[in-house]
Scaffold this active site. Structure first.
Site, PDB file in Angstrom:
ATOM      1  N   GLU A 257       3.946   3.573  -2.930  1.00  0.00           N
ATOM      2  CA  GLU A 257       2.623   4.011  -2.475  1.00  0.00           C
ATOM      3  C   GLU A 257       1.922   2.755  -1.995  1.00  0.00           C
ATOM      4  OE1 GLU A 257      -0.842   4.530  -2.098  1.00  0.00           O
ATOM      5  OE2 GLU A 257      -1.162   5.083  -4.201  1.00  0.00           O
ATOM      6  N   CYS A 291      -6.942   2.753  -1.903  1.00  0.00           N
ATOM      7  CA  CYS A 291      -6.005   2.800  -0.764  1.00  0.00           C
ATOM      8  C   CYS A 291      -6.278   3.984   0.151  1.00  0.00           C
ATOM      9  CB  CYS A 291      -4.563   2.767  -1.249  1.00  0.00           C
ATOM     10  SG  CYS A 291      -4.251   3.940  -2.526  1.00  0.00           S
TER      11      CYS A 291
END
Ligand code: ADP
Length: 479
Positions: A257, A291
């Site tokens: 990720e 993020c």
């Protein structure tokens, strides 16, 4: 001192035991809130990693043979412990990470929800009976835990990113070795206290903090271990690529990720006020260190002035009502400052902010006239900066939005169903928020495409990532 900090300083959690390291084997954790040293964190060694891995293998062999119902009980107990102790746990997170206390407590509740959700999901994990083409052969699949797993986690959600990996790993029947971010080891180590409190079998988890330099060695050892069958990593694309190459030697399963460069598109058919409210929440949460934070705002040219004027007013109000929280360290604030200065030098217009407030606090900043010649268009900002540009039509918006090697999250604001369909089909992102910019939940398959990585976390896909699918073909004997 926070009660957990007293217990966790200079400690690693190795196979069910807290081990104290000498001061010479420790490093200082500085609070981003005020630059005070809050405690020493232990530096784990390669030998610690090796012990953790071998103990995790032993623990795995027993854990995988519990029923999913038995495993679920442990997960529910973890979730309950977190709920009961959310204030102290949140305070610890606030101290070492810097996010506000309400946000930190919110993160603990969010972490807790992963254990609860996966406790229930584990019980519905099942294989399939297949439609065999041969009448005398039965074909079916079973799901089994993949084995010893490892997690390398980032500083921005030091509790929740770990929960999102640990909860499905335990639910599926795996054990796990955890290497938390160097700046935020304590919100990870506290899971050792929780594990002891709920009598989690020893060896099932180990938590190995390390400073930045040592993290590289520990990461390498984990990647090169044949016993570790899966690595789940959340962090930068740069580090993700290093880990991926290190795991190639033993074809380790990976979920990555990585970074993003999220577009936030507002069309003429949007409810502009909703878009602004959501933009502010999405962008200034954790001071922009998320993020899935919107990175590039594409606003239709006909509503550009309305959007800019209103969002500016809202940010000014927010500056009075809610102080900004700090960034994690000086490297982070220098990066944000450099991106803003680069944009201004290349013709962006400064509407608000644009400077370091003091220490690690960066002003909420609003830039307009941003374009692709600027670094801020291409790089993940990870700071409280809104960068606005305009577009002519939705084809142009999609083209610009996709103009990045990243593909994590994208946001679209429109109430026109044809536009929604167009964006849904054409945006190259793993996750889309349509008329909302907060989708994180244990039920949502979180993950990106392109250089934002692969593999989903959360949801049934996140659980399956910790399993193997074994296919069985059973021939009938004589009746
Ligand atoms: P961020 O920008 O979020 O700090 P990083 O990728 O630098 O992203 O860090 C994410 C996690 O990866 C942290 O736990 C960090 O200690 C770890 N890390 C950084 N570099 C390496 C490396 N070369 N090998 C293993 N782990 C690493």
């Amino acid at each position: 001192m926070n009660k957990y900090l007293t217990l966790l300083q200079s400690k690693i959690y190795l196979a069910g035991l807290f081990i104290t390291k000498e001061d010479s084997q420790s490093y200082a954790i500085i609070s981003p809130l005020n630059q005070n040293k809050i405690a020493l964190a232990a530096n784990s060694t390669i030998n610690d990693v090796d012990i953790a891995i071998s103990q995790a293998q032993i623990a795995f062999d027993a854990w995988k043979n519990l029923s999913s119902l038995e495993r679920a009980e442990y997960l529910l107990n973890i979730s309950d412990y977190m709920l009961k102790n959310k204030d102290e746990l949140g305070h610890l997170l606030h101290l070492e990470q810097g996010k506000s206390v309400p946000e930190a407590i919110g993160e603990i509740l969010y972490s807790s929800s992963y254990f609860k959700w996966f406790a229930h999901q584990a019980q519905s994990l099942h294989g399939e009976t297949l439609n065999s083409p041969c009448i005398n052969k039965q074909m079916y699949t079973i799901k089994q835990p993949i084995g010893v797993c490892a997690a390398i986690t980032p500083f921005n959600f030091p509790s929740a990113m770990l929960a999102r990996k640990l909860a499905p790993a335990l639910a599926a029947g795996c054990s796990m070795i955890i290497k938390p971010a160097s700046d935020t080891p304590f919100s990870a180590l506290v899971y050792g206290i929780i594990a002891d409190e709920i009598n989690l079998p020893k060896g099932l988890i180990s938590i190995l903090p390390a400073d930045q330099e040592n993290s590289i060695n520990i990461g390498k050892r984990i990647c090169e271990s044949e016993t570790v069958r899966k690595l789940s990593f959340t962090g930068s694309s740069h580090t993700g690529k290093i880990l991926m190459s290190q795991c190639a030697g033993n074809i380790k399963r990976l979920s990555l990720e990585l970074g993003g460069n999220a577009p936030f598109i507002v069309t003429k058919c949007a409810n502009v006020q909703t878009a602004i409210d959501d933009a502010i929440k999405n962008k200034f949460r954790n001071s922009g260190q998320t993020c899935v934070c919107a990175n590039r705002f594409f606003i239709h040219k006909d509503i550009l002035h309305e959007f800019t004027d209103k969002i500016k007013q809202e940010i000014e109000i927010l500056n009075i009502t809610q102080p900004i929280s700090p960034l994690i360290n000086f490297k982070a604030i220098e990066k944000v400052d450099k991106l803003v200065k680069n944009a201004l030098n290349k013709g962006a217009k400064l509407e608000l902010g644009g400077n370091i407030q003091h220490n690690l606090y960066y002003q909420r900043t609003l830039l307009t006239n941003v374009d692709k010649t600027m670094d801020i268009y291409h790089q993940e900002i990870f700071g409280p900066v809104i960068s606005i540009m305009s577009y002519e039509n939705i084809k142009d918006a999609v083209k610009q939005a996709n103009d990045t090697p990243y593909g994590l999250a994208a946001y679209v604001y429109t109430e026109n169903i044809n536009e929604i369909n167009y964006f849904t089909r054409n945006l190259e992102y793993g996750m889309l928020g349509i008329n909302n910019a907060a989708f994180s939940s244990p039920a949502f398959p979180f993950g990106g495409i392109k250089q934002s990585g692969f593999g989903k976390e959360g949801s049934i896909y996140g659980l399956e990532d910790y399993t193997i699918t074994k296919a069985i073909c059973l021939a009938d004997g004589e009746a």
